[in-house]
Design an enzyme around this catalytic site. Structure first.
Site, short mmCIF file in Angstrom:
data_model
loop_
_atom_site.label_atom_id
_atom_site.label_comp_id
_atom_site.label_asym_id
_atom_site.label_seq_id
_atom_site.Cartn_x
_atom_site.Cartn_y
_atom_site.Cartn_z
N LYS A 45 0.82 -1.22 0.00
CA LYS A 45 0.00 0.00 0.00
C LYS A 45 0.85 1.27 0.00
CE LYS A 45 -2.40 -1.14 3.73
NZ LYS A 45 -3.41 -1.07 4.82
N LYS A 47 2.74 2.15 2.57
CA LYS A 47 2.77 2.65 3.95
C LYS A 47 3.98 2.07 4.68
CE LYS A 47 -1.20 3.23 6.21
NZ LYS A 47 -2.48 2.89 6.85
#
Length: 153
Positions: A45, A47
């Site tokens: 993602k 992140k």
């Protein structure tokens, strides 16, 4: 009949907003299942987390509001989890409003307001000078501090 609620999140740098969300979700049903994003999924993602998956999962698992913690490994698992855990309500923060409406034929979908004035993103921004340090360096620093505390504490 037991009402099951499910939610998902990274839960990095656990804060009062996370606690408020989980408390509200627990009040919505009889059983709360929480999917915690794995480190690998967060990487996909884009992140970066400070706290390893196992630690984040243990923190959330230890809360009295949470009945079960499961790993979140990909975007597609939500429908399978809803079926597997006989979920009645899928709920998540309103920053995701509209993203999970496709689940509504399978369960109730609710977007809850966030706690004002606190977010993991804000915390990370305030820690930017420290956040450039790798997780391994940070964990090593904690190990050194723990050793010093034991030796001189």
């Amino acid at each position: 009949m037991t009402k099951t609620v499910i939610t998902y999140g990274t839960f990095d740098m656990f804060h009062i907003g996370h606690l408020n969300l989980l408390r509200r979700l627990a009040e919505m049903g009889d059983r709360l299942v929480v999917g915690i994003s794995t480190d690998e999924f967060n990487t996909l993602k884009g992140k970066r987390t400070l706290i390893p998956f196992e630690h984040r999962a243990e923190i959330v698992r230890s809360l009295r509001y949470v009945d079960q913690v499961i790993p979140e490994t990909d975007w597609e698992q939500k429908l399978q989890d809803i079926q597997r855990y006989s979920v009645d309500t899928f709920a998540i923060g309103d920053d995701w409003k509209g993203h999970f409406d496709f689940l509504s034929p399978h369960c109730e979908v609710i977007y809850l307001p966030r706690t004002d004035g606190v977010s993991t993103t804000q915390l990370k921004r305030s820690l930017n000078p420290f956040y450039s340090v790798s997780r391994e360096e940070l964990m090593n620093a904690f190990d050194v501090l723990d050793t010093l505390r034991k030796d001189f504490g």
